[in-house]
Design a protein around this motif. Structure first.
Motif, mmCIF file in Angstrom:
data_model
loop_
_atom_site.group_PDB
_atom_site.id
_atom_site.type_symbol
_atom_site.label_atom_id
_atom_site.label_comp_id
_atom_site.label_asym_id
_atom_site.label_seq_id
_atom_site.Cartn_x
_atom_site.Cartn_y
_atom_site.Cartn_z
ATOM 1 N N THR A 4 -0.987 -47.660 18.820
ATOM 2 C CA THR A 4 -0.391 -48.996 18.715
ATOM 3 C C THR A 4 0.029 -49.579 20.057
ATOM 4 O O THR A 4 0.621 -50.665 20.095
ATOM 5 N N HIS A 5 -0.259 -48.849 21.154
ATOM 6 C CA HIS A 5 0.154 -49.379 22.461
ATOM 7 C C HIS A 5 -0.607 -48.687 23.580
ATOM 8 O O HIS A 5 -0.247 -47.602 24.016
ATOM 9 N N ILE A 6 -1.682 -49.307 24.024
ATOM 10 C CA ILE A 6 -2.409 -48.740 25.166
ATOM 11 C C ILE A 6 -2.891 -49.860 26.083
ATOM 12 O O ILE A 6 -3.492 -50.835 25.630
ATOM 13 N N HIS A 7 -2.622 -49.694 27.386
ATOM 14 C CA HIS A 7 -3.034 -50.699 28.375
ATOM 15 C C HIS A 7 -4.437 -50.348 28.872
ATOM 16 O O HIS A 7 -4.641 -50.058 30.041
ATOM 17 N N ILE A 8 -5.380 -50.382 27.941
ATOM 18 C CA ILE A 8 -6.759 -49.997 28.261
ATOM 19 C C ILE A 8 -7.401 -51.000 29.217
ATOM 20 O O ILE A 8 -8.430 -50.704 29.840
ATOM 21 N N GLY A 93 3.260 -59.443 22.508
ATOM 22 C CA GLY A 93 3.759 -58.303 23.257
ATOM 23 C C GLY A 93 2.911 -58.086 24.494
ATOM 24 O O GLY A 93 1.799 -58.598 24.566
ATOM 25 N N GLU A 94 3.465 -57.469 25.472
ATOM 26 C CA GLU A 94 4.679 -56.706 25.349
ATOM 27 C C GLU A 94 5.822 -57.507 25.935
ATOM 28 O O GLU A 94 5.703 -58.051 27.025
ATOM 29 N N ILE A 95 6.924 -57.565 25.190
ATOM 30 C CA ILE A 95 8.053 -58.409 25.571
ATOM 31 C C ILE A 95 9.321 -57.558 25.578
ATOM 32 O O ILE A 95 9.323 -56.455 25.036
ATOM 33 N N LEU A 161 9.747 -51.206 18.365
ATOM 34 C CA LEU A 161 10.347 -50.884 19.650
ATOM 35 C C LEU A 161 9.472 -49.774 20.221
ATOM 36 O O LEU A 161 9.493 -48.648 19.729
ATOM 37 N N HIS A 162 8.676 -50.135 21.220
ATOM 38 C CA HIS A 162 7.672 -49.202 21.701
ATOM 39 C C HIS A 162 8.299 -48.158 22.619
ATOM 40 O O HIS A 162 9.328 -48.399 23.238
ATOM 41 N N CYS A 163 7.665 -46.984 22.643
ATOM 42 C CA CYS A 163 8.116 -45.874 23.482
ATOM 43 C C CYS A 163 9.602 -45.572 23.239
ATOM 44 O O CYS A 163 10.381 -45.442 24.172
ATOM 45 N N THR A 216 0.288 -44.368 22.811
ATOM 46 C CA THR A 216 0.192 -43.606 24.063
ATOM 47 C C THR A 216 1.028 -44.226 25.174
ATOM 48 O O THR A 216 1.624 -43.533 25.966
ATOM 49 N N ASP A 217 1.020 -45.588 25.256
ATOM 50 C CA ASP A 217 1.472 -46.319 26.436
ATOM 51 C C ASP A 217 0.544 -45.980 27.615
ATOM 52 O O ASP A 217 0.957 -46.047 28.768
ATOM 53 N N GLY A 218 -0.682 -45.589 27.297
ATOM 54 C CA GLY A 218 -1.645 -45.273 28.353
ATOM 55 C C GLY A 218 -1.833 -46.454 29.288
ATOM 56 O O GLY A 218 -1.707 -47.596 28.848
HETATM 57 ZN ZN LIG Z 1 3.411 -50.897 27.696
#
Ligand SMILES: [Zn+2]
Length: 269
Positions: A4-8, A93-95, A161-163, A216-218
């Motif tokens: 649900t969260h990757i900066h690919i 997002g991401e905010i 709320l990510h990470c 991941t927040d990759g």
């Molecule tokens: Zn992020």
């Protein structure tokens, strides 16, 4: 698994991005959600999503670390892009707020966070929230937007709320606000208290598995034993394994439940 969260779209994946995406597909990763961070990232993210329909899903927003003197110009561009590409986006997002790196634009961060939350309510889009060293202000702003007389009935705003790596009190407040918690590689780190936090104890119940999503927040925050490497979505399996211990179940169940949570939250088909 759904990441649900990757900066690919980031530079770290530029040399072999297509191979990375293919490798995740092969490993059974069902989807990747890509948050935007600033005006410059818009086109790249939309382009990746268009090349991988039904697999890479785009979100757009202004990240707190990207809030600087030009934030109003950036936000105008992003807001226009959000409205123009509404049918493609799965979230805003991401905010959020980040006081860890820099507090120069603290009040501007808060202002544009509020604006983005209001736009998400107006457009019925979920939000991806980043909060670092800013829990108090983040919760206060969310409550102002979300709560009426201490409750949030029929709230239009949802998101994650990510990470997440906060306290039991914070987890409870996030749940009370109707939001989900994004769990990533941090849970596998030595000395990390996140597993205990989720497990509950004292006056706190275990955080319902129905309110967790994997991420991941990759390229950042790869789980042990890959810590320090460029993150990949398939390694969320290590996160699922850790969660299986907390929830006294198997990895398969963790993956199934968090998949359906992500699909519900982001209305993935
Ligand atoms: Zn992020």
């Amino acid at each position: 698994m759904i990441d649900t969260h990757i900066h690919i779209d980031e530079e770290a994946y530029a040399p072999d991005r297509e191979e990375v995406i293919a490798r995740q597909r092969e490993a059974g990763v069902e989807a990747m959600l890509i948050p935007g961070v600033n005006a410059a990232s818009i086109e790249g993210i939309l382009d990746i999503a268009r090349r991988h329909p039904g697999y890479c899903y785009p979100a757009l927003g202004l990240h707190p670390q990207d809030v600087a003197a030009d934030w109003q110009t950036q936000w105008a561009v992003i807001e226009q892009a959000i409205r123009a590409h509404l049918d493609e986006l799965i979230a805003i997002g991401e905010i959020g707020l980040d006081y860890y790196w820099d507090t120069t634009y603290k009040s501007e961060q808060q202002e544009v966070f509020r604006m983005q939350l209001e736009l998400a309510q107006e457009l019925h889009l979920p939000v991806m929230i980043h909060s670092r060293e800013a829990t108090e202000d983040c919760l206060r702003i969310l409550k102002e937007i979300q709560m009426v007389n201490g409750k949030c009935p029929n709230s239009k705003l949802t998101g994650v709320l990510h990470c997440f790596n906060g306290s039991r009190e914070t987890a409870q407040q996030i749940l009370d606000l109707g939001l989900y918690l994004g769990i990533g590689g941090v849970i596998t780190f030595k000395n990390c208290k996140l597993a205990e936090t989720l497990a509950g104890g004292g006056r706190f119940e275990r955080v319902p598995l129905e309110r967790l999503v994997l991420e991941t927040d990759g390229p950042y925050l790869a789980p042990v034993p890959h810590r320090g490497e460029r993150n990949e979505s398939r390694w969320m399996e290590l996160v699922a394994e850790r969660l299986a211990l907390v929830y006294e179940t198997d990895k398969k169940t963790i993956i199934e439940v968090t998949n359906s949570n992500a699909k519900r939250l982001f209305r993935l088909k």
